[in-house]
Design a protein around this motif. Structure first.
Motif, PDB file in Angstrom:
ATOM      1  N   GLN A 118      56.930  62.842 -11.096  1.00  0.00           N
ATOM      2  CA  GLN A 118      56.391  63.736 -11.081  1.00  0.00           C
ATOM      3  C   GLN A 118      57.594  64.539 -12.026  1.00  0.00           C
ATOM      4  O   GLN A 118      57.607  65.841 -12.405  1.00  0.00           O
ATOM      5  CB  GLN A 118      55.921  64.566 -10.359  1.00  0.00           C
ATOM      6  N   PRO A 122      57.499  67.306 -16.518  1.00  0.00           N
ATOM      7  CA  PRO A 122      58.611  68.102 -17.275  1.00  0.00           C
ATOM      8  C   PRO A 122      59.837  67.609 -17.708  1.00  0.00           C
ATOM      9  O   PRO A 122      60.253  68.159 -18.811  1.00  0.00           O
ATOM     10  CB  PRO A 122      59.046  68.419 -15.498  1.00  0.00           C
ATOM     11  N   SER A 173      66.436  70.989  -9.352  1.00  0.00           N
ATOM     12  CA  SER A 173      64.698  70.799  -8.551  1.00  0.00           C
ATOM     13  C   SER A 173      65.814  70.158  -7.112  1.00  0.00           C
ATOM     14  O   SER A 173      64.691  70.044  -6.088  1.00  0.00           O
ATOM     15  CB  SER A 173      63.661  69.906  -9.230  1.00  0.00           C
ATOM     16  N   ALA A 320      62.757  73.847 -15.618  1.00  0.00           N
ATOM     17  CA  ALA A 320      61.523  72.196 -15.531  1.00  0.00           C
ATOM     18  C   ALA A 320      62.251  71.884 -14.327  1.00  0.00           C
ATOM     19  O   ALA A 320      61.505  71.346 -13.563  1.00  0.00           O
ATOM     20  CB  ALA A 320      62.571  71.329 -16.537  1.00  0.00           C
ATOM     21  N   SER A 323      59.716  73.440 -12.060  1.00  0.00           N
ATOM     22  CA  SER A 323      58.042  72.440 -11.768  1.00  0.00           C
ATOM     23  C   SER A 323      58.470  71.410 -11.359  1.00  0.00           C
ATOM     24  O   SER A 323      57.401  71.130 -10.034  1.00  0.00           O
ATOM     25  CB  SER A 323      57.694  72.659 -13.602  1.00  0.00           C
ATOM     26  N   ALA A 327      56.096  70.632  -8.163  1.00  0.00           N
ATOM     27  CA  ALA A 327      55.506  68.732  -8.288  1.00  0.00           C
ATOM     28  C   ALA A 327      55.999  68.066  -6.923  1.00  0.00           C
ATOM     29  O   ALA A 327      55.090  67.174  -6.427  1.00  0.00           O
ATOM     30  CB  ALA A 327      55.043  68.474  -9.268  1.00  0.00           C
ATOM     31  N   LEU A 489      58.525  75.954 -18.314  1.00  0.00           N
ATOM     32  CA  LEU A 489      57.889  76.067 -17.008  1.00  0.00           C
ATOM     33  C   LEU A 489      55.855  75.939 -16.982  1.00  0.00           C
ATOM     34  O   LEU A 489      55.347  75.054 -16.338  1.00  0.00           O
ATOM     35  CB  LEU A 489      58.357  77.062 -16.093  1.00  0.00           C
ATOM     36  N   SER A 492      54.482  72.597 -18.042  1.00  0.00           N
ATOM     37  CA  SER A 492      54.749  71.462 -17.221  1.00  0.00           C
ATOM     38  C   SER A 492      54.323  70.943 -15.981  1.00  0.00           C
ATOM     39  O   SER A 492      53.867  70.767 -15.335  1.00  0.00           O
ATOM     40  CB  SER A 492      56.584  71.493 -16.207  1.00  0.00           C
ATOM     41  N   LEU A 493      53.583  72.525 -15.344  1.00  0.00           N
ATOM     42  CA  LEU A 493      53.050  72.913 -13.683  1.00  0.00           C
ATOM     43  C   LEU A 493      51.802  72.928 -15.099  1.00  0.00           C
ATOM     44  O   LEU A 493      50.878  71.687 -13.417  1.00  0.00           O
ATOM     45  CB  LEU A 493      53.241  73.924 -13.654  1.00  0.00           C
ATOM     46  N   GLU A 496      50.598  68.911 -14.678  1.00  0.00           N
ATOM     47  CA  GLU A 496      50.887  67.907 -13.196  1.00  0.00           C
ATOM     48  C   GLU A 496      49.125  67.805 -12.308  1.00  0.00           C
ATOM     49  O   GLU A 496      49.321  68.949 -11.357  1.00  0.00           O
ATOM     50  CB  GLU A 496      51.872  68.704 -12.298  1.00  0.00           C
ATOM     51  N   PHE A 499      49.672  68.796  -9.141  1.00  0.00           N
ATOM     52  CA  PHE A 499      50.148  69.709  -7.960  1.00  0.00           C
ATOM     53  C   PHE A 499      48.828  70.404  -8.675  1.00  0.00           C
ATOM     54  O   PHE A 499      48.815  71.202  -7.154  1.00  0.00           O
ATOM     55  CB  PHE A 499      51.435  70.373  -9.343  1.00  0.00           C
TER      56      PHE A 499
END
Length: 608
Positions: A118, A122, A173, A320, A323, A327, A489, A492-493, A496, A499
């Motif tokens: 995960q 990103p 993160s 990043a 995300s 995730a 963003l 990346s999301l 995933e 997610f």
């Protein structure tokens, strides 16, 4: 005097020995039940614990090498100013510290922390949009980005800047994930995640790495197939074979002695050793060049922040990092549920989930400060290994953390993990992910799967979670909104899969009307395991709840914690019956099967 037959290790569900009437010992022990999880014989011996921990290290190495290999494959020759082994060592050190803290005072489950994939998606988005591109060519399964090598392009030092920016995203993160855990939000949201949320997430988690597994196995399908066959034979066909722990010694004259399921417990180590030896005998050196760069690697070093340079914090790194945190939190919550299901325990309570996410965030902060481009999160393949071996005591998790710290202090030893052939890593990752996938499918029976509502939620969540990442990989033009951080963003999301499956399942499950029976929920029981735990006696559930309590030495600090952080401590009604008092640290130290040097038969008086 007649000698009683050898006593095999007997397993039964966790927490059931205090309430269930003792069953007579079956005369035939050649086929023990494969669904039993807790033992009656105490913690495993140290030698067996070390072998079990070594197998988890091999599984962790598959994730570690895969994530770093995919990130470093785009680096030009000489793009790094330090050895790749030092990157691996810094990640191993952070994983070891995070695993020890997670097992001791986090979720209290024997979860191994590893560089989760995960974090990889990103990171790839962040680096690919940073680099100057000369050509974009849609491939069969992914978008191929080729670096510009013309004189007008930027220098190779741009890659070092990109690695620093990814490390900054990992730090962000970690901070965000730790904050979410301290606030207790994800733990309370977890209570609203029924089988129709967790099961699709587990299915997608098992399917989401098939491309990476195929990429590793493609280097030599013969070795990969041999490893998979050996793992299946050892864990399934020979899983019921009982062997004495010391076969070279004569039979004991005592009335009882322990036999162990050696092939099942070592169903990762034995196949990996055999295939590794075959690869060496055939002269097949299938080792990635990106991870075995011919640079000077020290035998010992002490990882510390700013070893190469401080992480780079930018708006793109912030996007990043957000995300990554979302995730990784979704993946970890699913991992908690999966581990609890394999351990035959109730669903983790909110305070255990909050502590687990907070400590995972601290582990990611440590990894980012050490310069690692990968954070730490609960590893699905390692939980799949628990299901494959049917063994997962906390002692093994502590040993895994200790071994990872030791490897992190020696980059030369960490580089030894890169000598494992790529097909071996791919085979191990494929078999363990298959266990995760099958466990996700087995969770559907907890709800009314014949309901049209549930059929739609399951199908739409899984299909969309696999469709969107594939569509973004095949898109000839990257997502562009005009603002680079927002592009990072969203891209990346939306790529995933875990997610997306968790988000879609959660929204549909809690917005589409349905009865509690239809959704697999019950009154007063944790949602994911209601159907299975309904007949469980109350005392058994109380004993199982003890597994999520803080150690006795830390429980005394709960009254001193600020009121806003009380979500990290069990509620008074969750702390168990006051008559029995708090559990000692070693009382419930092992969750999956406990193996003792001897497991004596109960006497006549003890059987009542």
């Amino acid at each position: 005097m007649s000698q009683s037959p050898p006593n095999a290790i007997q397993l039964q569900s966790a927490g059931s020995q205090s309430t269930l009437a003792p069953l007579p010992r079956p005369p035939d022990v050649q086929n023990p039940p494969s669904h039993s999880w807790a033992s009656l014989c105490g913690p495993p011996p140290w030698g067996l614990s070390c072998l079990l921990a070594l197998q988890h290290i091999l599984v962790l190495a598959s994730l570690l090498c895969t994530s770093h290999l995919l990130l470093l494959q785009s680096l030009p020759a000489g793009g790094l100013s330090f050895s790749p082994a030092q990157l691996l060592a810094s990640s191993l050190f952070a994983c070891g510290v995070s695993t020890s803290l997670q097992t001791w005072m986090g979720s209290r489950l024997p979860l191994v922390q590893a560089p989760s994939l995960q974090f990889l998606i990103p990171a790839l988005v962040l680096t690919s949009q940073k680099l100057p591109l000369a050509l974009r060519t849609p491939g069969n399964s992914s978008l191929v980005l080729r670096l510009c090598g013309r004189p007008g392009c930027h220098g190779l030092e741009l890659w070092n800047t990109s690695i620093r920016e990814v490390s900054g995203a990992v730090v962000i993160s970690g901070l965000l994930q730790a904050t979410l855990g301290l606030l207790g939000g994800p733990g309370h949201l977890f209570l609203r995640c029924g089988p129709l949320v967790l099961a699709p997430s587990l299915v997608v988690a098992g399917l989401s790495v098939y491309r990476e597994v195929a990429l590793l196995c493609f280097t030599h399908w013969g070795l990969a197939s041999l490893l998979i066959v050996l793992m299946v034979v050892c864990s399934q066909h020979l899983g019921s074979c009982l062997l004495p722990p010391r076969p070279w010694r004569p039979a004991s004259t005592s009335s009882t002695h322990t036999h162990i399921l050696a092939f099942r417990l070592l169903s990762v180590l034995i196949p990996v050793a055999c295939v590794w030896i075959v690869s060496a005998l055939l002269g097949l050196s299938i080792i990635p060049g990106e991870l075995s760069a011919p640079t000077k690697t020290p035998w010992f070093w002490l990882p510390h922040p700013a070893e190469w340079d401080w992480p780079l914090l930018t708006p793109r790194a912030l996007a990043a990092g957000i995300s990554m945190a979302l995730a990784a939190s979704t993946s970890s919550l699913g991992c908690y549920a999966l581990c609890g299901q394999l351990l035959h325990l109730p669903s983790p309570p909110p305070h255990a989930c909050s502590r687990g996410l907070s400590l995972e965030g601290l582990g990611s902060v440590l990894a980012g400060l050490l310069g690692s481009p990968m954070g730490t999160a609960s590893s699905f393949p390692n939980v799949g290994t628990v299901g494959l071996l049917q063994a997962g005591p906390r002692r093994v998790a502590y040993l895994v953390g200790l071994f990872c710290v030791a490897l992190g202090l020696s980059p030369r030893l960490a580089q030894f993990l890169t000598t494992i052939p790529l097909p071996v890593l791919g085979g191990v990752l494929g078999v363990t992910q298959a266990v995760v996938l099958s466990t996700g499918f087995s969770s559907f029976h907890l709800a009314d799967i014949d309901s049209g509502r549930n059929v739609f939620i399951v199908g739409f969540s899984i299909f969309t979670a696999l469709l969107l990442p594939r569509w973004f990989r095949e898109a000839p033009v990257l997502l562009s909104t005009g603002w680079s951080p927002l592009d990072v963003l969203l891209h990346s999301l939306l790529t995933e899969p875990i997610f997306l499956a968790g988000l879609l399942g959660f929204l549909l499950e809690n917005t589409i009307p349905g009865t509690r029976l239809e959704r697999g929920l019950g009154q007063g029981l944790p949602p994911p395991f209601t159907a299975r735990e309904a007949p469980m006696p109350q005392k058994s559930k109380e004993r199982a709840d003890q597994e999520y309590e803080l150690p006795f030495s830390i429980q005394n600090l709960c009254p001193c914690i600020h009121q806003h952080l009380r979500c990290l401590c069990p509620l008074p009604q969750d702390s168990g019956n006051e008559e029995r008092g708090p559990s000692e640290p070693g009382e419930t130290a092992d969750l999956l099967p406990d193996f003792g040097d001897q497991c004596p038969q109960p006497s006549r008086g003890e059987s009542q």
